[in-house]
Design a protein around this motif. Structure first.
Motif, PDB file in Angstrom:
ATOM      1  N   VAL A 131       0.835  -1.205   0.000  1.00 39.93           N
ATOM      2  CA  VAL A 131       0.000   0.000   0.000  1.00 39.93           C
ATOM      3  C   VAL A 131       0.871   1.257   0.000  1.00 39.93           C
ATOM      4  O   VAL A 131       0.622   2.213  -0.754  1.00 39.93           O
ATOM      5  N   VAL A 132       1.901   1.255   0.826  1.00 39.43           N
ATOM      6  CA  VAL A 132       2.801   2.409   0.880  1.00 39.43           C
ATOM      7  C   VAL A 132       3.505   2.604  -0.464  1.00 39.43           C
ATOM      8  O   VAL A 132       3.651   3.730  -0.939  1.00 39.43           O
ATOM      9  N   ILE A 133       3.924   1.509  -1.091  1.00 36.58           N
ATOM     10  CA  ILE A 133       4.537   1.613  -2.421  1.00 36.58           C
ATOM     11  C   ILE A 133       3.578   2.301  -3.391  1.00 36.58           C
ATOM     12  O   ILE A 133       3.954   3.227  -4.123  1.00 36.58           O
ATOM     13  N   GLY A 134       2.344   1.848  -3.430  1.00 41.00           N
ATOM     14  CA  GLY A 134       1.369   2.391  -4.378  1.00 41.00           C
ATOM     15  C   GLY A 134       1.105   3.872  -4.185  1.00 41.00           C
ATOM     16  O   GLY A 134       0.885   4.609  -5.155  1.00 41.00           O
ATOM     17  N   PHE A 135       1.139   4.332  -2.936  1.00 43.79           N
ATOM     18  CA  PHE A 135       0.804   5.726  -2.656  1.00 43.79           C
ATOM     19  C   PHE A 135       2.015   6.658  -2.603  1.00 43.79           C
ATOM     20  O   PHE A 135       1.842   7.881  -2.661  1.00 43.79           O
ATOM     21  N   VAL A 136       3.229   6.113  -2.494  1.00 36.12           N
ATOM     22  CA  VAL A 136       4.404   6.974  -2.332  1.00 36.12           C
ATOM     23  C   VAL A 136       5.312   6.969  -3.551  1.00 36.12           C
ATOM     24  O   VAL A 136       5.737   8.032  -4.024  1.00 36.12           O
ATOM     25  N   VAL A 137       5.641   5.785  -4.080  1.00 34.35           N
ATOM     26  CA  VAL A 137       6.584   5.696  -5.199  1.00 34.35           C
ATOM     27  C   VAL A 137       5.965   6.346  -6.439  1.00 34.35           C
ATOM     28  O   VAL A 137       4.867   5.980  -6.856  1.00 34.35           O
ATOM     29  N   GLY A 138       6.671   7.332  -6.999  1.00 33.97           N
ATOM     30  CA  GLY A 138       6.177   8.018  -8.187  1.00 33.97           C
ATOM     31  C   GLY A 138       5.030   8.967  -7.930  1.00 33.97           C
ATOM     32  O   GLY A 138       4.292   9.315  -8.858  1.00 33.97           O
ATOM     33  N   ASN A 139       4.877   9.416  -6.679  1.00 35.80           N
ATOM     34  CA  ASN A 139       3.817  10.364  -6.324  1.00 35.80           C
ATOM     35  C   ASN A 139       4.446  11.744  -6.134  1.00 35.80           C
ATOM     36  O   ASN A 139       5.329  11.926  -5.287  1.00 35.80           O
ATOM     37  N   ARG A 140       3.986  12.713  -6.902  1.00 32.81           N
ATOM     38  CA  ARG A 140       4.561  14.067  -6.849  1.00 32.81           C
ATOM     39  C   ARG A 140       4.433  14.713  -5.475  1.00 32.81           C
ATOM     40  O   ARG A 140       5.197  15.618  -5.136  1.00 32.81           O
ATOM     41  N   ARG A 141       3.466  14.263  -4.679  1.00 32.17           N
ATOM     42  CA  ARG A 141       3.219  14.892  -3.384  1.00 32.17           C
ATOM     43  C   ARG A 141       4.265  14.508  -2.329  1.00 32.17           C
ATOM     44  O   ARG A 141       4.272  15.073  -1.239  1.00 32.17           O
ATOM     45  N   TYR A 142       5.094  13.540  -2.640  1.00 32.64           N
ATOM     46  CA  TYR A 142       6.130  13.128  -1.697  1.00 32.64           C
ATOM     47  C   TYR A 142       7.506  13.482  -2.254  1.00 32.64           C
ATOM     48  O   TYR A 142       7.737  13.387  -3.472  1.00 32.64           O
TER      49      TYR A 142
END
Length: 622
Positions: free
Chosen positions: A196-207
């Protein structure tokens, strides 16, 4: 959306619900014998049924009622038994496992429907997942495995739902399922949380990019850290490497196809997970379970499993598929550099490639899963890569971004014992594969021009292949069931086994009933408590060596000695064919083994079992 289109959508959804329900009912009836024509030789079922009964009736989980799994498992199934007013038995435990298996397959199908709106592929997903799961559901019916799969199905539905429609309710589903998994079997929950953390963090401009890289690197290390105790074994190192390779290649489309997801999403997921975790421990804590025992049962005890249990993982490496995956992944990197592969390859061919990749990986996973259950790694990375190259809709790409890391990391459930765990960890891969097939078919003019009957025939043929070559068949199941003999022992309603096994179990049950007031089995055969109706001498029943520590073994030995001194006829039932294995284990060499060594006066032998009582020391003549 117009009123007409809304009514049409509702009608199609209603048709899908009916279709999934009808197919689910047919599969449940067709494969019913799979859960009632077997009895696991290691008797995990009996150990779990008796432990559940002990928990429901007496509480004190982990203190005086031994529990090998997390509190959500006991609270969830305990709630079912409390509401229905039933006492746990092999019969109702198998019915619950069958129901959970059908519900899981229906939820997997619902995920495919929500993403694709294709009834044909929705039913294909239900068929494939049900057939895959039911093949192992009968091995250990009351094992947490079926419940874990149900929670994974809820997790996938929540992730797909949020990708299509970013509402808070889906984040609650995601967090609740993750929290329940953590409190059911902590390693599986950790795999889910990491995905879940991978899906929401990796490649997310907000992080920040540093966060993204840290999460990606930590996830790559996870399989190696998990298997650190046994990385010296070649197949374990290969297992860890395949998982890491699958993740690494899946990161490439994430790196190229960046997204913008709100940071608060993970916070909502975390709060929901925490709320479910707290809810899971309320019953045990209110029923005399100490906080220290709860921490030990949830966090400390599972870490020792790999020290005492292990199995070989049949690892194969699909070299050609790996080279193709590397080539397609490189094409994705070229796209980020401004060189689009679509200038060289027609869009319809890329769409066809997406569908074929989904079908190929699904076949590797399901049709070869009984032998080489890792054959689909790292080829699963083809699916998100081709979805990007073929310009699949952004929401579809986001669905795959969420689902594929879950599928990759869930296969770690097969460590350290790749038995039924390999299937429970494998089933999640079916959903992104079927979605890829449906999305590709929807974009191919050749498929769209085909008549409904022709499309149904193709999907039906695929379903038949997965049904018959997936390792099980309803016709074979019913034929085997009809040829066997009813067990006719308490708690075993509708269970039929080979005649020789039935005779042996009936004779053993009669012998123990007539000669013992209570008994202990070594190795564990706890189903005998259900068959005989005799009380358990202790709540510290454990089926696998290494589960009870030295303190618990001494406590168990003291309980047996106290019963014997009070005049109870205490018997030890030994499984003769497994005595060397048991004596060499931490039980046989520990305080428990030394205590049971006093029970050597054999009073009966029934088939593969012996019944012994404590050898009395002869009095010396005066």
């Amino acid at each position: 959306m117009s009123d007409e289109s809304t009514s049409q959508t509702r009608a199609r959804t209603g048709s899908a619900i009916v279709g999934v329900a009808v197919l689910g009912a047919l599969l449940t009836i067709g494969f019913f014998p799979e859960l009632f024509s077997r009895a696991d030789g290691y008797d995990d079922e009996g150990a779990l049924v008796v432990t559940l009964r002990q928990f429901v009736n007496h509480g004190s989980l982990y203190d005086h009622t031994h529990g090998a799994y997390g509190p959500f498992y006991y609270s969830f199934l305990g709630f079912i038994y409390k509401v229905t007013g039933q006492s746990p038995t092999p019969f109702n435990g198998r019915l619950i496992a069958l129901g959970i298996t059908g519900l899981s397959a229906a939820l997997f199908a619902a995920t495919v429907w929500r993403v694709t709106r294709s009834l044909a592929f929705t039913l294909l997903a239900e068929l494939v997942t049900f057939c895959l799961l039911v093949g192992v559901a009968g091995n250990q019916p009351t094992h947490p495995g079926p419940l874990i799969v149900l929670l994974v199905a809820v997790l996938l539905y929540g992730l797909a739902g949020y990708a299509l429609d970013p509402r808070t309710v889906f984040l609650v589903f995601i967090g609740g399922a993750t929290g329940a998994l953590l409190m059911c079997k902590i390693n599986v929950g950790l795999f889910a949380a990491t995905a879940v953390v991978i899906g929401f963090v990796v490649g997310n401009r907000r992080y920040p990019k540093t966060w993204s890289k840290a999460v990606a690197a930590a996830a790559l290390l996870l399989p190696f850290l998990l298997m650190a105790q046994r990385l010296y074994q070649l197949e374990k190192a290969q297992f860890a490497l395949l998982v890491a390779l699958g993740l690494l290649l899946t990161y490439v489309p994430m790196h190229v196809d960046v997204v913008t997801l709100p940071r608060r999403a993970l916070a909502t997921i975390a709060v929901s997970a925490l709320a479910l975790m707290v809810a899971s421990v309320l019953w045990p804590l209110a029923d005399e379970t100490s906080p220290g025992a709860l921490v030990r049962g949830v966090l400390i005890q599972p870490t020792a499993q790999a020290e005492h249990l292990t199995g070989r993982a049949a690892v194969t490496f699909e070299w050609l598929a790996f080279l193709i995956t590397i080539g397609v992944t490189y094409a994705v990197l070229l796209r980020k550099g401004g060189r689009d592969v679509r200038q060289l390859v027609s869009p319809w061919l890329l769409s066809a490639g997406l569908g074929l990749a989904g079908l190929y990986v699904l076949g590797l996973a399901v049709l070869h899963g009984n032998v080489v259950f890792l054959a689909w790694l790292p080829s699963i990375a083809l699916v998100p890569a081709l979805a990007l190259l073929s310009d699949a809709p952004p929401k579809i790409r986001l669905v795959l971004r969420f689902l594929i890391p879950v599928a990759i990391l869930q296969i770690l459930h097969a460590y350290p014992v790749p038995a039924s765990q390999r299937v429970w960890g494998l089933v999640a891969i079916c959903i992104p594969c079927v979605i890829a097939m449906a999305v590709a078919a929807d974009r191919l003019a050749l498929w769209q021009r085909a008549k409904p009957g022709a499309r149904a025939l193709i999907i039906g043929a695929l379903g038949l292949v997965f049904l018959l070559f997936g390792g099980t068949s309803p016709v074979s199941a019913w034929h085997t069931y009809a040829d066997q003999t009813p067990l006719h022992l308490p708690g075993s309603r509708l269970v039929r086994l080979p005649k020789a096994r039935v005779v042996e179990l009936r004779q053993l049950t009669a012998a123990v009933r007539s000669r013992c007031d209570t008994f202990y089995t070594a190795p564990g055969f706890a189903s005998l408590y259900i068959y005989t109706g005799l009380p358990t001498p202790t709540g510290l029943l454990a089926n696998w060596p290494g589960v009870l520590d030295d303190h618990e073994q001494r406590e168990l030995a003291m309980q047996l000695a106290t019963l014997s001194k009070s005049g109870e006829r205490v018997c030890i039932v030994r499984v003769l064919g497994r005595q060397k294995e048991w004596l060499a284990s931490s039980y046989g060499a520990g305080p428990l083994g030394r205590s049971l060594a006093h029970y050597q006066a054999r009073i009966a032998v029934v088939g593969h079992y012996s019944i012994s009582v404590e050898a009395k020391t002869p009095k010396r003549p005066s």
